[in-house]
Design an enzyme around this catalytic site. Structure first.
Site, short mmCIF file in Angstrom:
data_model
loop_
_atom_site.label_atom_id
_atom_site.label_comp_id
_atom_site.label_asym_id
_atom_site.label_seq_id
_atom_site.Cartn_x
_atom_site.Cartn_y
_atom_site.Cartn_z
N LEU A 86 41.19 51.38 48.20
CA LEU A 86 41.96 51.55 49.44
C LEU A 86 43.26 52.27 49.12
O LEU A 86 43.84 52.07 48.05
CB LEU A 86 42.30 50.19 50.06
CG LEU A 86 41.17 49.39 50.67
CD1 LEU A 86 41.64 47.97 50.97
CD2 LEU A 86 40.66 50.05 51.94
N LYS A 119 44.31 40.90 52.23
CA LYS A 119 43.82 41.58 51.04
C LYS A 119 43.79 40.51 49.94
O LYS A 119 44.83 40.07 49.45
CB LYS A 119 44.72 42.73 50.64
CG LYS A 119 44.16 43.54 49.49
CD LYS A 119 44.92 44.84 49.30
CE LYS A 119 44.19 45.77 48.35
NZ LYS A 119 44.03 45.27 47.00
N ARG A 140 32.45 45.72 40.93
CA ARG A 140 32.74 47.05 41.48
C ARG A 140 32.57 48.15 40.43
O ARG A 140 32.15 49.25 40.75
CB ARG A 140 34.17 47.08 42.04
CG ARG A 140 34.48 48.43 42.64
CD ARG A 140 35.70 48.39 43.53
NE ARG A 140 36.93 48.31 42.77
CZ ARG A 140 38.07 48.89 43.13
NH1 ARG A 140 38.13 49.59 44.23
NH2 ARG A 140 39.16 48.75 42.41
N CYS A 438 66.69 5.35 38.66
CA CYS A 438 66.11 6.64 38.35
C CYS A 438 65.36 7.23 39.53
O CYS A 438 64.89 8.35 39.45
CB CYS A 438 65.19 6.54 37.16
SG CYS A 438 66.14 6.12 35.72
S1 IVH Z 1 37.84 46.75 52.18
C1 IVH Z 1 36.02 50.82 51.89
N1 IVH Z 1 38.96 44.45 52.66
O1 IVH Z 1 40.89 45.66 47.63
C2 IVH Z 1 36.92 49.65 51.93
N2 IVH Z 1 39.04 45.29 50.44
O2 IVH Z 1 41.95 48.33 46.82
C3 IVH Z 1 36.67 48.76 50.81
N3 IVH Z 1 40.13 43.79 48.86
O3 IVH Z 1 38.12 46.84 45.89
C4 IVH Z 1 37.53 47.59 50.70
N4 IVH Z 1 40.59 42.19 50.29
O4 IVH Z 1 38.56 44.35 45.88
C5 IVH Z 1 38.68 45.38 51.73
N5 IVH Z 1 39.88 42.41 53.22
C6 IVH Z 1 39.60 43.33 52.30
C7 IVH Z 1 39.97 43.18 50.96
C8 IVH Z 1 39.67 44.20 50.06
C9 IVH Z 1 40.66 42.58 49.04
C10 IVH Z 1 40.11 44.51 47.58
C11 IVH Z 1 38.76 44.93 47.14
C12 IVH Z 1 38.84 46.41 46.98
C13 IVH Z 1 40.29 46.63 46.80
C14 IVH Z 1 40.70 47.99 47.28
#
Ligand code: IVH
Length: 676
Positions: A86, A119, A140, A438
């Site tokens: 992202l 996230k 991944r 204490c």
């Molecule tokens: S969507 C195409 N949603 O963030 C979109 N990613 O920097 C794919 N991640 O590899 C990701 N929470 O490990 C998405 N709610 C969320 C997320 C999320 C954590 C992580 C994931 C991804 C990374 C991207």
């Protein structure tokens, strides 16, 4: 430990590339960490800046712009659809800019709304279900090929081995260690002689990768954030992200809907910004770590039109929150007697900036945590803090251990009173804490009660927070608390202001209450009143020796030496009270002339009317100030009975003995001149 300076020479650039690559290699090796996220991110940003200015110097293996810095093990399982990364924004302006670029790509404003979800700070996985059975779990990797993590199947909460339907679908999401799972994982590792994980995220990677070879099971947790069709089976219905996530939840897979910060759809980015702020505020209380908020165009049509860049979609963005975890050095450990005599370790740290404030102290939980983590003074440790929560140490970073480390001494004696330590539980306690000496928290609870300082806004939880934060070490510290400290403890400025008002009022309480709030051994409300009345000022009380104290009405002479010794020991606290401007005199009430002079009064039943706000002690105080003697039982000596609602046997007995009986209101009128 962040180096914020720009890279100015090629040699600096080369060294920085090596440092970043070593950190990535360690992270993807076995989940160790050599740099915390903030430091790593800052380093990569410096590399990117340098590379922009000096394109001719770029090393082919530079981590800039690569998934996992290029060190993520690719594995050999091909992804059905690439697992992308992202793009990031860091503030409201960045979010607006992203929104504008998305609208440009769509040639129109976003119509289908924005889905906002946490996230999650763990490890991305793809879970392949065939006819409802979980057949493969893939990491991944580099986004195109991932490692086979199937050995972890069965140990992931929220990722069932069998779905509620015979669906063939790939669910994507994040595996993480909740805080509780992280603690359990490190306990287990200690039991098996393994080094602790430095933090939950690295622990997740280590757990999933090591599942095959480990002799014990570490539980993790899964939250889904997407799904893709598998084997040509078009299982997914709905044309929005939200609809698909609902469908995923219906299959029995956990989604963020199960949490307070779960997916919500908004029509404007202003609303999204507000949600980001809400989620930020909740961050410290969540049972797992998040490092941002992911915002996605909700409509699949719009997602399709917006399309993808090489490494990330244009239709989604990660709104990164400030890092809440940093590495710093453990300089020492202090043992503090807290909550009802619990002896808690506190880390003294090389000051480090975390989530907007400088952290110098952090909780080390309990001795068991220290022993199991194998932590030593001089270690690099990870410290975690979000919002108003008390900073905590997650674990030592044993890979970074230097030579100059020394063991942490566990206390053999109570640091407060020198007495024995009760080591029977996970938390150690002063064996003598029941005596009050204490039990700081117990003592404070007692001090703020209605009969003493009457600071009822300071409930248990807030007192605990103040003690844990190190803001209150004795009763006197209550009087010098500031708005910021109280806001942090009470989690509200409004509540802080109420408490500040109550504290200001408490400064003017009569000496008997202030004295009582000191929690002197063998004294309570009644005796404190007698002592205050007898001596008139705190200075006179302090000047009194055991013999002088023994002359106080109702004070058992045998207790006088203990009381005198405790008063002397409280000298520094009393000095602090004086400095804080707390009243040190007892108002002179000429009790001999009082309206109840010569009367022995018993109060019974529930007080109504004018006295409704007073408890038993308050009424007793009134009687004594009016020159009367208060008693708990009706006898021949009783001259007056105050009968409240539901007065029972005492009323009957008083009638039998011909004692004068009055209602609460009549009584209130009798003593009206005294009440102010
Ligand atoms: S969507 C195409 N949603 O963030 C979109 N990613 O920097 C794919 N991640 O590899 C990701 N929470 O490990 C998405 N709610 C969320 C997320 C999320 C954590 C992580 C994931 C991804 C990374 C991207």
């Amino acid at each position: 430990m962040t180096t914020a300076t720009a890279l100015t020479s090629r040699a600096d650039y080369d060294t920085a590339v090596d440092t970043a690559l070593a950190a990535c290699a360690a992270y993807y090796g076995d989940g160790r960490t050599e740099l915390d996220d903030a430091t790593y991110d800052a380093l990569v940003r410096q590399l990117a800046d340098y590379e922009r200015e000096h394109p001719g110097h770029i090393w082919p293996d530079s981590p800039v712009g690569k998934v996992g810095g290029g060190a993520a093990p690719a594995g050999d399982v091909a992804h059905t659809v690439p697992m992308l990364s992202l793009d990031n924004v860091f503030d409201a302006a960045g979010l607006v800019k992203w929104g504008a670029s998305l609208a440009r790509r769509l040639d129109a404003p976003v119509r289908g709304g924005f889905a906002a979800e946490p996230k999650l700070d763990g490890m991305a996985v793809a879970a392949r279900y065939s006819k409802g059975v979980l057949t493969k779990l893939v990491g991944r990797g580099d986004g195109h090929h991932g490692e086979d993590l199937s050995a972890a199947i069965g140990s992931i909460v929220g990722l069932p081995e069998r779905l509620d339907s015979e669906a063939t679908v790939e669910i994507r999401g994040e595996v993480l260690l909740t805080r509780a799972q992280f603690e359990a994982a490190n306990d287990l590792r200690a039991e098996h002689g393994d080094k602790p994980f430095a933090n939950p995220r690295n622990g997740t990677a280590g757990t999933l990768r090591g599942a095959k070879s480990r002799s014990y099971t570490i539980m993790t947790t899964f939250f889904a954030y997407g799904a893709v069709s598998l084997d040509g089976v078009d299982f997914l219905r709905g044309d929005t992200h939200e609809a698909v996530m609902t469908q995923v939840a219906e299959l029995g897979v956990q989604t963020t809907a199960a949490t307070e910060v779960g997916l919500r759809v908004f029509s404007t980015l202003e609303e999204v910004q507000t949600r980001v702020e809400e989620i930020t505020a909740l961050r410290g209380e969540l049972p797992f770590n998040i490092d941002g908020v992911v915002i996605k165009a909700n409509s699949f049509d719009e997602q399709k039109t917006a399309g993808f860049a090489t490494r990330h979609p244009h239709w989604a963005i990660a709104y990164k929150l400030p890092p809440v975890e940093r590495q710093t050095k453990l300089l020492g450990v202090e043992w503090r007697v807290g909550r009802t005599g619990i002896i808690a370790p506190r880390a003294v740290l090389e000051p480090v900036e975390v989530d907007g404030s400088t952290v110098q102290y952090a909780t080390l939980h309990n001795p068991d945590f220290i022993t199991k983590s194998g932590m030593m003074i001089g270690d690099v440790v990870t410290v975690w803090k979000a919002g108003d929560i008390i900073p905590r140490i997650e674990a030592p970073v044993t890979d970074l251990r230097g030579k100059d480390v020394t063991p942490i001494d566990l206390p053999d004696a109570c640091p407060e009173c020198g007495g024995e330590v009760d080591k029977s539980g996970k938390r150690w306690e002063c064996a003598d804490s029941s005596g009050g000496g204490c039990g700081l928290l117990a003592a404070l609870r007692y001090a703020v009660a209605r009969d003493m300082l009457d600071i009822d806004g300071l409930g248990d939880v807030y007192l605990e927070a103040l003690v844990e934060a190190g803001d209150v070490e004795d009763v006197a510290d209550l009087f010098t608390l500031d708005r910021d400290q109280l806001t942090a403890a009470a989690r509200s400025e409004k509540r802080a202001d109420t408490i500040l008002g109550q504290i200001a009022a408490a400064k003017d309480k009569p000496l008997n209450r202030i004295f009582c709030a000191l929690g002197i051994v063998r004294t309570g409300r009644t005796l404190s009143r007698e002592i205050a009345r007898h001596f008139g000022t705190m200075a006179a009380i302090r000047a009194a020796d055991a013999d002088a104290l023994a002359k106080v009405k109702k004070l058992p002479p045998a207790n006088a030496p203990k009381i005198a010794a405790h008063i002397a020991a409280m000298g520094p606290v009393i000095d602090k009270l004086v400095d804080a401007g707390v009243n040190m005199t007892e108002p002179v009430t000429n009790t001999a002339d009082g309206p109840l002079a010569g009367q022995t009064v018993v109060v019974t039943g529930t007080m109504r009317g004018a006295l409704a706000a007073l408890n038993r002690n308050g009424v007793r105080e009134l009687i004594e100030n009016a020159g009367g003697t208060s008693s708990g039982s009706v006898s021949k000596k009783t001259t007056l009975l105050v009968a409240g609602e539901n007065a029972g046997s005492k009323l009957a007995k008083a009638r039998e003995l011909g004692v004068r009986v009055v209602t609460e209101d009549e009584f209130a009128t009798m003593i009206a001149t005294l009440r102010s």
